[in-house]
Design an enzyme around this catalytic site. Sequence first.
Site, short mmCIF file in Angstrom:
data_model
loop_
_atom_site.label_atom_id
_atom_site.label_comp_id
_atom_site.label_asym_id
_atom_site.label_seq_id
_atom_site.Cartn_x
_atom_site.Cartn_y
_atom_site.Cartn_z
N CYS A 56 -33.85 -9.17 40.07
CA CYS A 56 -32.82 -8.22 39.65
C CYS A 56 -33.01 -6.82 40.22
O CYS A 56 -32.12 -5.97 40.09
CB CYS A 56 -32.77 -8.16 38.13
SG CYS A 56 -32.49 -9.77 37.35
N CYS A 186 -25.43 -8.63 25.85
CA CYS A 186 -26.00 -9.29 27.03
C CYS A 186 -25.12 -9.01 28.24
O CYS A 186 -23.89 -8.99 28.14
CB CYS A 186 -26.09 -10.79 26.83
SG CYS A 186 -26.99 -11.31 25.36
N HIS A 317 -23.75 -7.46 36.36
CA HIS A 317 -25.08 -7.51 36.95
C HIS A 317 -25.16 -8.52 38.10
O HIS A 317 -25.84 -9.54 37.99
CB HIS A 317 -26.10 -7.83 35.85
CG HIS A 317 -27.53 -7.83 36.30
ND1 HIS A 317 -27.97 -7.11 37.40
CD2 HIS A 317 -28.62 -8.46 35.80
CE1 HIS A 317 -29.28 -7.30 37.53
NE2 HIS A 317 -29.68 -8.12 36.57
#
Length: 503
Positions: A56, A186, A317
């Site tokens: 990430c 989330c 993301h």
Amino acid sequence: MAKEAATKAMQDAGVSFEQIEQACVGYVYGDSTCGQRAVYELGLTGIPVFNVNNNCATGSTALIMGKQFIEGGLANCVLALGFEKMSRGSLKTTFQDRTNPMDKHVMVIANTFGIEKAPMAAQMFGNAGREHMEKYGTKPIHFAKIAHKNHKHSTNNPYSQFQDEYTLEQIMNSPKIHDPLTKLQCCPTSDGSGAAILASEEFVRRHGLENQAIEIVAMEMATDLPSSFKDDSCIKAVGYDMTAKAADRAFKNAGLSRDDVNVVELHDCFSCNELITYEALGLCPPGKASELVDSGNNTYGGKYVINPSGGLISKGHPLGATGLAQCAELCWQLRGMADKRQVSNAKVALQHNIGLGGAAVVALYKKGFPNQSRIQAFATSASTEDKFQSAAIFKEIKSNLDKDGAAWVKKMKGVFCFKVKANDGTEGVWVVDAKNGSGSVKFGVEPKGDVTINMKDDDMLNLMLGKLNPQQAFFQGKLKIQGNMGLAMKLREFQSAAGKSKL
């Protein structure tokens, strides 16, 4: 996606692809050399392309790699690019026939709270939240408040994947993923891309880019430490210690303190991680993150504005792009270009991007040339046409399109973006669409076209009235062209239309 992000970055920086000497390209899910294939959409100049994969933290890893190339004297202008097209659902392990790079992290989870059926990433960060509650008395509502803040921030971000505001009750009552995390705490599965142009100070000065230059005053990366695993701490297993190490180095090297920071983009893949990261970055003492949340010092009107973009929870993301999206947001904030989400008097920005496995990247940003009277980035647009002499020219072009747009479209076959600067530095953007339907002329829209023309207001007026030779203006630096040079040659057609005006 990669082409769009990289093209916008180059337009914003005022550089062409031919000026870029190296490219650092990040992605997590894709075949080998996807970086080259993405860069080929920008041109085939033969430059080195380095593929980066750091989970990430991939986007910020590409950024720090490009920074090091420049600091090491290997290049003067580097493209950092990140993109991701993800599979549906939560993250999964790809290979089953080799050691899992996360095995040490999973073992900490197994030794503490045990393995459950929830997605593994949610278990890791959710269990870190549980540990924080057990150790410091933090409540589930503190994590929910962080998600509430970030969803609210996202309503002002046109680049955010989700732009919906939710009540605190809606967030806490949304489906439970892994205690204490609910669905609205989330980050989603996302596709996206981000890009940044890095340049040496010499390059910036030589090309007159001081007005929009943002300096990375410090940037540090750290990986897992022995304490990440030996203490059986879920908080440490998800990156607390490596974040703290990178942050301490960055602040020391920059000569700045935490109190200097105004705006922060940090890695809130889950609301639990944002709260824990407050302490890891030193924005508050250990155990005091819940007090920071309750005080409102993590949003507008408080000490820091954290994740004005909406963060990963709302913005999305896409793993390879996230670090570069954070960089873009902080550059816009420091330039005063963040529109409704602008942080007042933003002078120092802090970035935090983390990838389990592990990599933690922390960076500090400031204006590169703070004594410049105004940040005049190419993406800034005036709100009215009235102050530009050139407005009359574009009104004449619109009149021609209104009369016989189909003929113009058949002849021109292109979308022309004109960026015109007034004497006070304000920029006006006209997009002349002579490619679709019957054509159109629009002011103050997104600066996007097959070819982009940059000129000062008076030079644009003289060019369109035939008083300034296009070729001569180009070589004198009065006329800057990006994109399809063949279309740029058709400027004379616009000169013909403008020549009919009464100016």
